[in-house]
Design a protein around this motif. Structure first.
Motif, PDB file in Angstrom:
ATOM      1  N   SER A   1     -15.355   8.367 107.014  1.00 41.52           N
ATOM      2  CA  SER A   1     -14.317   8.211 106.428  1.00 41.52           C
ATOM      3  C   SER A   1     -14.688   9.193 105.178  1.00 41.52           C
ATOM      4  O   SER A   1     -15.780   9.351 104.989  1.00 41.52           O
ATOM      5  N   GLN A   2     -13.796   9.706 104.507  1.00 39.21           N
ATOM      6  CA  GLN A   2     -14.189  10.428 103.275  1.00 39.21           C
ATOM      7  C   GLN A   2     -13.767   9.981 102.019  1.00 39.21           C
ATOM      8  O   GLN A   2     -12.754   9.420 101.838  1.00 39.21           O
ATOM      9  N   PHE A   3     -14.608   9.863 100.953  1.00 40.28           N
ATOM     10  CA  PHE A   3     -14.292   9.254  99.635  1.00 40.28           C
ATOM     11  C   PHE A   3     -13.478  10.178  98.999  1.00 40.28           C
ATOM     12  O   PHE A   3     -13.691  11.297  98.637  1.00 40.28           O
ATOM     13  N   GLN A   4     -12.353   9.674  98.660  1.00 41.31           N
ATOM     14  CA  GLN A   4     -11.169  10.319  97.668  1.00 41.31           C
ATOM     15  C   GLN A   4     -11.369   9.684  96.358  1.00 41.31           C
ATOM     16  O   GLN A   4     -11.299  10.339  95.373  1.00 41.31           O
ATOM     17  N   GLY A   5     -11.334   8.314  96.152  1.00 47.17           N
ATOM     18  CA  GLY A   5     -11.416   7.791  94.905  1.00 47.17           C
ATOM     19  C   GLY A   5     -11.572   6.361  94.970  1.00 47.17           C
ATOM     20  O   GLY A   5     -11.126   5.569  95.953  1.00 47.17           O
ATOM     21  N   MET A   6     -11.467   5.693  93.847  1.00 51.53           N
ATOM     22  CA  MET A   6     -11.337   4.158  94.036  1.00 51.53           C
ATOM     23  C   MET A   6     -10.944   3.708  92.485  1.00 51.53           C
ATOM     24  O   MET A   6     -10.886   4.517  91.556  1.00 51.53           O
ATOM     25  N   GLU A   7     -10.356   2.511  92.539  1.00 52.11           N
ATOM     26  CA  GLU A   7      -9.905   1.722  91.405  1.00 52.11           C
ATOM     27  C   GLU A   7     -10.352   0.451  91.048  1.00 52.11           C
ATOM     28  O   GLU A   7     -10.605  -0.287  92.252  1.00 52.11           O
ATOM     29  N   VAL A   8     -11.092   0.012  90.266  1.00 52.46           N
ATOM     30  CA  VAL A   8     -11.820  -1.036  89.853  1.00 52.46           C
ATOM     31  C   VAL A   8     -11.218  -1.871  88.592  1.00 52.46           C
ATOM     32  O   VAL A   8     -11.095  -1.025  87.579  1.00 52.46           O
ATOM     33  N   ARG A   9     -10.872  -2.824  88.756  1.00 52.34           N
ATOM     34  CA  ARG A   9      -9.888  -3.685  87.617  1.00 52.34           C
ATOM     35  C   ARG A   9     -10.627  -5.020  87.418  1.00 52.34           C
ATOM     36  O   ARG A   9     -10.966  -5.805  88.319  1.00 52.34           O
ATOM     37  N   ASN A  10     -10.644  -5.415  86.123  1.00 51.87           N
ATOM     38  CA  ASN A  10     -10.834  -6.814  85.842  1.00 51.87           C
ATOM     39  C   ASN A  10     -10.117  -7.352  84.495  1.00 51.87           C
ATOM     40  O   ASN A  10      -9.232  -6.478  84.243  1.00 51.87           O
ATOM     41  N   ALA A  11     -10.248  -8.411  84.095  1.00 49.95           N
ATOM     42  CA  ALA A  11      -9.593  -8.896  82.993  1.00 49.95           C
ATOM     43  C   ALA A  11      -9.523  -7.946  81.626  1.00 49.95           C
ATOM     44  O   ALA A  11      -8.569  -7.936  80.861  1.00 49.95           O
ATOM     45  N   ARG A  12     -10.827  -7.281  81.558  1.00 54.86           N
ATOM     46  CA  ARG A  12     -10.950  -6.418  80.294  1.00 54.86           C
ATOM     47  C   ARG A  12     -10.793  -5.223  80.576  1.00 54.86           C
ATOM     48  O   ARG A  12     -10.281  -4.420  79.470  1.00 54.86           O
ATOM     49  N   PHE A  13     -10.804  -4.285  81.607  1.00 55.36           N
ATOM     50  CA  PHE A  13     -10.480  -2.934  81.836  1.00 55.36           C
ATOM     51  C   PHE A  13     -10.018  -2.632  83.091  1.00 55.36           C
ATOM     52  O   PHE A  13     -10.115  -3.265  83.818  1.00 55.36           O
ATOM     53  N   SER A  14      -9.407  -1.526  83.276  1.00 52.76           N
ATOM     54  CA  SER A  14      -9.245  -0.835  84.730  1.00 52.76           C
ATOM     55  C   SER A  14     -10.240   0.750  84.684  1.00 52.76           C
ATOM     56  O   SER A  14      -9.998   1.247  83.704  1.00 52.76           O
ATOM     57  N   ALA A  15     -10.601   0.793  85.710  1.00 55.06           N
ATOM     58  CA  ALA A  15     -11.477   2.088  85.941  1.00 55.06           C
ATOM     59  C   ALA A  15     -11.064   2.879  87.187  1.00 55.06           C
ATOM     60  O   ALA A  15     -10.848   2.216  88.118  1.00 55.06           O
ATOM     61  N   PHE A  16     -10.788   3.912  86.866  1.00 52.70           N
ATOM     62  CA  PHE A  16     -10.259   4.988  87.962  1.00 52.70           C
ATOM     63  C   PHE A  16     -11.189   6.016  88.260  1.00 52.70           C
ATOM     64  O   PHE A  16     -11.607   6.708  87.395  1.00 52.70           O
ATOM     65  N   ILE A  17     -11.763   6.136  89.319  1.00 49.18           N
ATOM     66  CA  ILE A  17     -12.455   7.158  89.835  1.00 49.18           C
ATOM     67  C   ILE A  17     -11.723   8.129  90.891  1.00 49.18           C
ATOM     68  O   ILE A  17     -11.401   7.464  91.983  1.00 49.18           O
ATOM     69  N   ASP A  18     -11.542   9.223  90.753  1.00 49.76           N
ATOM     70  CA  ASP A  18     -10.774  10.381  91.698  1.00 49.76           C
ATOM     71  C   ASP A  18     -11.228  11.644  91.587  1.00 49.76           C
ATOM     72  O   ASP A  18     -11.828  12.032  90.957  1.00 49.76           O
ATOM     73  N   ALA A  19     -11.076  12.110  92.752  1.00 48.20           N
ATOM     74  CA  ALA A  19     -11.304  13.598  93.056  1.00 48.20           C
ATOM     75  C   ALA A  19     -10.447  14.371  91.769  1.00 48.20           C
ATOM     76  O   ALA A  19      -9.265  13.983  91.684  1.00 48.20           O
TER      77      ALA A  19
END
Length: 194
Positions: free
Chosen positions: A137-155
């Motif tokens: 598979s090829q990594f495009q991006g990800m989203e990580v979320r918890n109660a304090r913040f959301s983090a988006f990593i994307d090409a």
């Protein structure tokens, strides 16, 4: 004694800690000819997205190219118009009628206490990219979320990934992803292709 270089900077590094990562990131940053303009645009993008922090990573190595943080997380939007978080074009687009106003900017930011967070994030993403490759598979991006913040990593551009950290619960995922998508062509002008 001259070595043909006008100015240079030395880094004390070790393979046992984050100093090597920081030195290489600094080298990558210095190779970008218009880094000050890129940093200004990244700061503006951070404000437009109402993000706590935006980080630009080099695509292959995941070294930090540049980052921007919310300038003054406790500013008062009524007294500090210079730091108002709304982009003029966004305001024009959203204010089609005179009664439509944007909500005040988010002023409670999540603190980032870890000075080595970029290196840690880089290592996590590189390991995840390797796992994706093993699964064909090829990594495009990800989203990580918890109660304090959301983090988006994307090409982002041809040579970069972007990470956007948002602690404002009123900023929707779709809005952040749309801002990233719409900013790609703009940022492509400031980041040289290799």
């Amino acid at each position: 004694l001259s070595c043909g270089v006008e100015s240079f900077q030395c880094f004390g590094t070790s393979i046992w800690d984050e100093t090597l990562y920081k030195a290489w990131s600094e080298i990558v940053t210095n190779l970008i000819p218009n880094i000050s303009i890129l940093e200004q645009q990244l700061t503006r993008f951070c404000r437009v997205c109402d993000a706590d922090e935006v980080v630009l990573f080099e695509r292959a190595t995941f070294l930090v190219i540049s980052h921007a943080q919310a300038t003054n997380p406790n500013h008062n939007p009524n007294t500090d118009e210079k730091n108002h978080l709304h982009d003029e074009k966004k305001d024009d687009h959203l204010n089609n009628n005179n009664n439509n106003t944007l909500p005040p900017p988010h002023t409670t930011r999540t603190s980032h206490f870890d000075a080595h967070r970029f290196e840690k994030i880089s290592n996590i993403v590189k390991q995840f990219k390797l796992s994706c490759g093993k699964a064909q598979s090829q990594f495009q991006g990800m989203e990580v979320r918890n109660a304090r913040f959301s983090a988006f990593i994307d090409a982002f551009t041809a040579n970069t990934y972007i990470m956007v950290i948002v602690s404002n619960p009123n900023v929707h995922t779709a809005a952040t992803l749309l801002n990233i998508q719409n900013a790609r062509a703009h940022f492509e002008r400031f980041i040289p292709r290799h």
